[in-house]
Enzyme design. Structure first.
Site, mmCIF file in Angstrom:
data_model
loop_
_atom_site.group_PDB
_atom_site.id
_atom_site.type_symbol
_atom_site.label_atom_id
_atom_site.label_comp_id
_atom_site.label_asym_id
_atom_site.label_seq_id
_atom_site.Cartn_x
_atom_site.Cartn_y
_atom_site.Cartn_z
ATOM 1 N N GLU A 74 2.332 4.622 -4.437
ATOM 2 C CA GLU A 74 2.271 5.442 -5.663
ATOM 3 C C GLU A 74 3.619 6.099 -6.020
ATOM 4 O O GLU A 74 3.859 6.282 -7.226
ATOM 5 C CB GLU A 74 1.182 6.493 -5.522
ATOM 6 N N ASP A 111 -9.188 3.452 -2.724
ATOM 7 C CA ASP A 111 -10.013 3.930 -1.615
ATOM 8 C C ASP A 111 -11.318 4.532 -2.109
ATOM 9 O O ASP A 111 -11.490 5.756 -2.197
ATOM 10 C CB ASP A 111 -9.227 4.955 -0.792
ATOM 11 N N ASP A 164 0.843 -1.195 0.000
ATOM 12 C CA ASP A 164 0.000 0.000 0.000
ATOM 13 C C ASP A 164 0.884 1.252 0.000
ATOM 14 O O ASP A 164 2.102 1.171 0.197
ATOM 15 C CB ASP A 164 -0.902 -0.021 1.236
#
Length: 643
Positions: free
Chosen positions: A430, A505, A427
């Site tokens: 990015e 999300d 997670d």
């Protein structure tokens, strides 16, 4: 409009390779970009002065421009162009098949054109000026350069194509909104955007691969450029579309088709396919930020079994760690993780834990100490480490473009694997940085990048994928006889080689349920078959009906995971009262009824690249009623799902 401005960059640069630094300066200084393209500033490829044929490559010289056409297969042609007079290193993190048998083709120069012909495609090269037209073997035009063709504007690159009436576009991986990409613009820049909407773009993953379909005939294009990239499928002009990037080269692959399935099979042959996942990862999975302490996890598992609701996986979010330090256990929340995991395993549960890339700056923290001693963290051009704030506080970030960093990262998983953890959820990759410029790593930060030492501007979109590579390969080394399960939020083209993916999300809203379907389908036909969404919506608190409906969709998405944010209502299958508990139990039972079929479809995906979830236009491109349809889909070869 997206705009990035970079401060004064290159001070005290003596520690950086000077050749690499020169390249970075060309790309980064005063970089400002928007989705809108002003064509008048561009310099297109000019007239062909000469060409030569070497093996399966035809090289054209047009002034200072160099264009290389490589015939990889009868239905696959690579186009590579540079306006700088010299070519960059042609290394790609996406492409895994680089050695192709030389196919049968012929090159003819007749009048104003040069013809490159295989049994499946004829590429006509117009000499004055250089423009490309792809035809099928019968002479029908598949794809054609517009009048501006391939062009440069400083460091920017772009390709303009004609947009025939009745041609529609699909793919591009994870995109919200319309499943049909026609008449819209999109960008590729991995971004942490919680509570995204239908018009939010970009999102977490970048897959610059798309299909053009007209009258049942399809072609594909993969634009292998990792810089910030944009696609305009006719929004600026109804007569043409374009794609381009803020740096690098024009480097794209043309897939002649004729069917979407054949294109995807060839594309995944090029960039790699999903390995067969462990069977248990296709069962129902329960996640929350966060299930802790240990007593709550045990109670959760016990409730599933007592209520006779099937479940294979329980996730542990960031609160299982000591101060959010990766590769540690909280002595307060999980004093004996090995025993807990062993006890749960006896009852059929697998534990998956979250891992983030941020390594806390802490001289007493072993992961920080070892990474620092081996020089494995990202640095500015002056040699200072990049430090960004995430969950643990101030953190450094591994340079996953460095093979040594990936090996180091993978070795660190032993402490978690030894405790019995079976899967790893990657997670914040990015990468997301709370206090960074544009909430990510500064663009002038230097990456190893195959020994080229290039900027984060080039490596940003591949960071998450390379993190999953390190995770996957580390687990393969630790447990060579076990199929790893890795789940990621961020990735690039080819990332399916290392991980499953989910749609990030989302929110507990009915329109997000609709997007969950179209986004999963878009990712599926872009090479990532192991995909799903946060059932019930991550942010917010759904009604019992919304959760139940979402769970029903989840039966037929390869990843079936319920997930919810901290401080939201409980979102376990029984949390909405007896009525919905009974419905949800039957729904999850249905998943396990279909599990052999779904497992077979995923095995096929690992062998052929054809995903388990298939939009109707993918299966039936000649049926006009499916052009805009993302409300129903095929799961495997034989089942139609129409929610």
């Amino acid at each position: 409009m997206k705009e990035i401005r970079i401060r004064d960059l290159f001070k005290n640069t003596h520690t950086v390779n000077q050749k690499a630094l020169s390249m970075m300066k060309k790309i980064l200084v005063c970089m400002t970009f928007t989705v809108t393209v002003a064509v008048g500033q561009w310099q297109s490829v000019g007239n062909v002065r000469s060409f030569s044929v070497t093996g399966n490559r035809i090289e054209f010289l047009t002034g200072k421009d160099i264009v290389q056409i490589t015939v990889l297969a009868e239905d696959l042609i690579k186009v590579r162009a540079t306006g700088a007079g010299t070519s960059e290193n042609d290394h790609s993190v996406a492409v895994v098949k680089t050695n192709w048998p030389v196919p049968t083709f012929r090159v003819d120069s007749v009048g104003p054109d040069i013809s490159i012909r295989t049994s499946h495609v004829n590429l006509l090269v117009k000499k004055n000026p250089f423009r490309l037209t792809f035809e099928d073997s019968a002479g029908n035009i598949l794809n054609q350069d517009d009048k501006d063709g391939m062009a440069w504007n400083g460091n920017e690159v772009r390709v303009w194509k004609k947009k025939p009436e009745g041609e529609f576009y699909y793919g591009l991986g994870e995109k919200a909104g319309s499943f049909n990409r026609s008449s819209k613009t999109y960008t590729m820049w991995n971004s942490d955007i919680p509570a995204y909407k239908a018009d939010t773009d970009p999102l977490y993953q970048s897959v610059p691969f798309f299909y053009g379909i007209k009258n049942g005939r399809a072609y594909g294009i993969f634009f292998d450029n990792t810089y910030w990239a944009s696609f305009d499928f006719g929004k600026e002009s109804g007569q043409r579309y374009s794609f381009g990037a803020q740096g690098g080269e024009i480097n794209y692959y043309f897939f002649a088709g004729p069917t979407p399935a054949k294109i995807l099979s060839r594309y995944t042959e090029l960039v790699g396919r999903m390995p067969l996942p462990p069977r248990w990862s296709l069962g129902y999975q329960q996640c929350r930020w966060s299930y802790y302490p240990e007593s709550r996890v045990r109670a959760l598992a016990s409730t599933f079994r007592r209520k006779k609701i099937p479940c294979d996986v329980i996730y542990l979010d960031i609160d299982y760690m000591e101060g959010y330090r990766i590769f540690t256990w909280s002595s307060k929340n999980f004093p004996d993780p090995k025993k807990m995991i062993s006890d749960l395993a006896k009852d059929g549960f697998k534990i998956v834990v979250i891992v983030d890339p941020g390594i806390k700056v802490d001289s007493l923290y072993p992961a920080y100490q070892s990474g620092l001693s081996h020089d494995l963290f990202l640095k500015y051009p002056d040699g200072k480490p990049f430090i960004g704030t995430v969950w643990p506080g101030e953190c450094v970030f591994p340079d996953f473009s460095n093979p040594a960093a990936r090996i180091w990262w993978g070795n660190n998983f032993k402490v978690l694997a030894d405790a019995g953890v079976r899967g790893f959820w990657n997670d914040m990759n990015e990468p997301s940085v709370f206090n960074g410029p544009d909430k990510t790593v500064a663009l002038d930060v230097v990456h190893y990048d195959n020994g080229l030492y290039t900027s984060h501007a080039k490596n940003h979109n591949t960071y998450g994928m390379l993190m999953t590579q390190g995770t996957y390969e580390g687990l393969r080394a630790i447990r060579p006889n076990e199929r790893p399960f890795v789940l990621t939020r961020a990735s690039y083209a080819g990332g399916q080689r290392y991980s499953a993916a989910w749609t990030g999300d989302n929110e507990s809203r009915w329109d997000n349920l609709e997007m969950a379907l179209s986004m999963s389908l878009g990712m599926s036909i872009s090479g990532q078959p192991f995909v799903g969404s946060d059932i019930g919506g991550f942010i917010g608190s759904p009604s019992g009906e919304l959760f139940a409906r979402w769970l029903e969709l989840g039966v037929f998405t390869p990843l079936m995971r319920g997930h919810s944010v901290i401080n939201s209502r409980n979102m376990e299958p029984w949390a909405f009262g007896p009525k919905f508990e009974a419905i949800n139990r039957k729904t999850i039972d249905l998943r396990y009824t279909f599990l052999p079929y779904i497992y077979t479809a995923m095995a096929q995906a690992s062998e052929t690249g054809i995903p388990a979830m298939r939009p109707m236009v993918f299966e039936y491109p000649d049926d006009a009623s499916f052009i805009w349809n993302a409300d129903e889909f095929m799961i495997g070869d034989d089942i139609l799902v129409a929610p």
